[in-house]
Design an enzyme around this catalytic site. Structure first.
Site, PDB file in Angstrom:
ATOM      1  N   ALA A  60      24.481 -60.411  17.842  1.00  0.00           N
ATOM      2  CA  ALA A  60      23.999 -59.082  17.460  1.00  0.00           C
ATOM      3  C   ALA A  60      24.764 -57.942  18.121  1.00  0.00           C
ATOM      4  CB  ALA A  60      22.508 -58.957  17.809  1.00  0.00           C
ATOM      5  N   GLY A  61      25.630 -58.251  19.106  1.00  0.00           N
ATOM      6  CA  GLY A  61      26.249 -57.203  19.914  1.00  0.00           C
ATOM      7  C   GLY A  61      27.230 -56.328  19.151  1.00  0.00           C
ATOM      8  N   GLY A  99      29.185 -63.812  35.232  1.00  0.00           N
ATOM      9  CA  GLY A  99      28.061 -64.252  36.034  1.00  0.00           C
ATOM     10  C   GLY A  99      28.506 -65.466  36.825  1.00  0.00           C
ATOM     11  N   GLN A 151      17.808 -58.744  15.286  1.00  0.00           N
ATOM     12  CA  GLN A 151      17.318 -58.249  16.570  1.00  0.00           C
ATOM     13  C   GLN A 151      16.847 -56.815  16.416  1.00  0.00           C
ATOM     14  OE1 GLN A 151      19.976 -58.998  19.814  1.00  0.00           O
ATOM     15  NE2 GLN A 151      18.946 -57.614  21.229  1.00  0.00           N
ATOM     16  N   THR A 174      20.245 -60.168  26.603  1.00  0.00           N
ATOM     17  CA  THR A 174      20.262 -61.558  26.162  1.00  0.00           C
ATOM     18  C   THR A 174      18.855 -62.088  25.948  1.00  0.00           C
ATOM     19  OG1 THR A 174      22.303 -61.885  27.413  1.00  0.00           O
ATOM     20  CG2 THR A 174      21.114 -63.863  26.729  1.00  0.00           C
ATOM     21  N   LEU A 186      23.698 -66.036  19.593  1.00  0.00           N
ATOM     22  CA  LEU A 186      23.497 -64.601  19.779  1.00  0.00           C
ATOM     23  C   LEU A 186      24.712 -63.846  19.255  1.00  0.00           C
ATOM     24  CD1 LEU A 186      22.049 -64.815  23.412  1.00  0.00           C
ATOM     25  CD2 LEU A 186      20.903 -65.205  21.220  1.00  0.00           C
ATOM     26  N   HIS A 211      59.951 -54.639   5.994  1.00  0.00           N
ATOM     27  CA  HIS A 211      61.343 -54.264   6.251  1.00  0.00           C
ATOM     28  C   HIS A 211      61.565 -53.978   7.732  1.00  0.00           C
ATOM     29  CE1 HIS A 211      61.518 -53.701   1.898  1.00  0.00           C
ATOM     30  NE2 HIS A 211      60.503 -52.864   2.003  1.00  0.00           N
ATOM     31  N   ARG A 223      57.003 -33.086  15.883  1.00  0.00           N
ATOM     32  CA  ARG A 223      57.818 -31.992  15.347  1.00  0.00           C
ATOM     33  C   ARG A 223      59.186 -32.015  16.020  1.00  0.00           C
ATOM     34  NH1 ARG A 223      54.548 -28.633  12.443  1.00  0.00           N
ATOM     35  NH2 ARG A 223      52.323 -28.621  12.966  1.00  0.00           N
ATOM     36  N   ASN A 246      29.431 -68.612  34.638  1.00  0.00           N
ATOM     37  CA  ASN A 246      28.470 -68.953  33.598  1.00  0.00           C
ATOM     38  C   ASN A 246      29.148 -68.829  32.234  1.00  0.00           C
ATOM     39  OD1 ASN A 246      26.155 -69.282  32.018  1.00  0.00           O
ATOM     40  ND2 ASN A 246      25.581 -67.130  32.212  1.00  0.00           N
TER      41      ASN A 246
END
Length: 410
Positions: free
Chosen positions: A8-9, A138, A78, A84, A6, A304, A398, A163
């Site tokens: 795609a996030g 999780g 997706q 998920t 997975l 530098h 400034r 998890n």
């Protein structure tokens, strides 16, 4: 064995680094996270992978069209549904038998994946690991080998088993996901399927890349496992290990610790690398500059008298002479980082800055610990960056200037 990964996030918590690339393509130790993950999956027995893509998908597809990972790849986009479960459903047409499912934003090792495959007996099997602070994960409770309770990011965790987003599944899971319907957030989730699933407690390395500073820990792990590879080293001291790509050079410099140095990069003369560093392609770290415990993407210049400590620096960033990235609080406490979700305690007493692609620093500028600077910014000379800087911002200071004749009292 086939894997579904997975990727795609959007990776919003990893900004500014994900302003210009998918989170799975964040490079660590010379390769994107996703490439490292595919390497470990291959070692665990994966021969084919379905990569679920969406956010900046072209960058993922283009990279793997040019870089072989030893696994046959299929890319599936997706749609508009999130979660998920929605990502997994995209792979349904490509999966006909037992498969591995992996989050694309983790750094782990093959033993973790292999243990889940070996323990799988049908249904869903998920990898779990004891963590010191489970609040952000999780969390599962086990009764024997089965999950008796699963909570997503609980305030008061009843277990320390996190998890790992490493699963082995049967194709029946697709129908089970659809039967759950969408969650209160309007997303297809899979956590509702975990109660009763088999949980496997693993000991191997695992790191969820949720925030930019997670990349630094993963960098240490990956560099430690790599074999030394030297190149052109002239009049330099190496007190540790270097992994040098073609055309990389170290000239009149000191390297202490472990350093990955990308193709065409020049370290020196008179530069100092210490700790675990990953420096991308065609970079220049020059006279009087120190890089400590950091990740620099391609085409970064610090020629530098610059100091870059415990930081992640995007592609094409230029540090003017004397630029300093501070990485330590006066009180020695953990560095706090302001995110879109509020302040986050990083748990790190040393932490520098996160800088997006193509940002330029003027001479004698300075960035305070834990600050984020977006892509395409200009940090002008003498500026002290003490708050996050949005993408495409010009920051200047400034000061009053008076003129008189030499010797006159002002």
């Amino acid at each position: 064995m086939k894997a579904v990964i997975l990727a795609a996030g959007d990776g919003t918590r990893l900004r500014p680094l994900t302003e210009t690339r998918p989170k799975a393509m964040l490079p660590v130790a010379g390769r994107p996270i996703l490439h490292h993950l595919l390497d470990e999956a291959r070692k665990a027995g994966v021969t084919d992978a379905v990569i679920i893509v969406r956010h900046m998908k072209e960058k993922i597809i283009d990279y793997f069209s040019k870089n072989d990972c030893g696994v046959r790849l299929k890319f599936v986009e997706q749609g508009t549904d999130n979660g998920t479960g929605a990502a997994l459903l995209c792979a349904q047409a490509e999966v006909k038998e037992t498969f591995v499912a992996l989050a694309g934003d983790i750094v782990t090792e093959s033993s973790v994946i292999k243990n889940v495959i070996t323990a799988h007996e049908g249904g869903i099997t998920l990898a779990l690991k004891k963590v010191p602070d489970p609040h952000g994960y999780g969390v599962a409770e086990l009764s024997g080998a089965r999950v008796s309770l699963f909570e997503e990011k609980p305030k008061h965790p009843r277990s320390d088993l996190a998890n790992l987003s490493v699963y082995c599944m049967e194709p029946k899971v697709f129908a089970d996901i659809r039967s759950l319907g969408k969650s209160e957030r309007g997303e297809y989730e899979i956590t509702g399927l975990f109660t009763g699933a088999k949980g496997v407690v693993v000991d191997g390395y695992w790191r969820d890349i949720a925030y930019p500073w997670d990349l630094l820990e993963a960098n240490e792990h990956l560099l430690s496992a790599m074999e030394a590879r030297t190149g052109v080293i002239e009049n330099s001291t190496i007190n540790g290990k270097v992994i040098m790509e073609d055309g990389a050079r170290i000239i009149n410099s000191y390297v202490e610790g472990c350093a990955y140095i990308g193709a065409g990069t020049v370290i020196g003369p008179n530069a100092y690398l210490r700790g675990f560093n990953s420096i991308g392609k065609n970079c220049s770290i020059g006279s009087g500059s120190t890089v400590k415990g950091s990740i620099l993407l391609d085409h970064v210049n610090a020629k530098h008298l610059s100091y870059i400590g415990d930081s992640v620096i995007g592609e094409g960033v230029n540090f003017g002479a004397g630029t300093q990235v501070a990485n330590y609080r006066f009180d020695g406490k953990s560095v706090l980082v302001m995110t879109d979700r509020g302040w986050v305690n990083t748990g790190r007493s040393k932490l520098g800055a996160f800088v997006g692609d193509n940002t330029k620093f003027g001479v004698l500028s300075c960035t305070m610990p834990g600050k984020s600077i977006g892509a395409d910014c200009w940090i002008h000379s003498g500026v002290v960056v003490n708050r996050n800087v949005p993408r495409g911002t010009s920051v200047f200071t400034r000061q009053p200037i008076e003129f008189g004749k030499p010797g006159e009292q002002q």
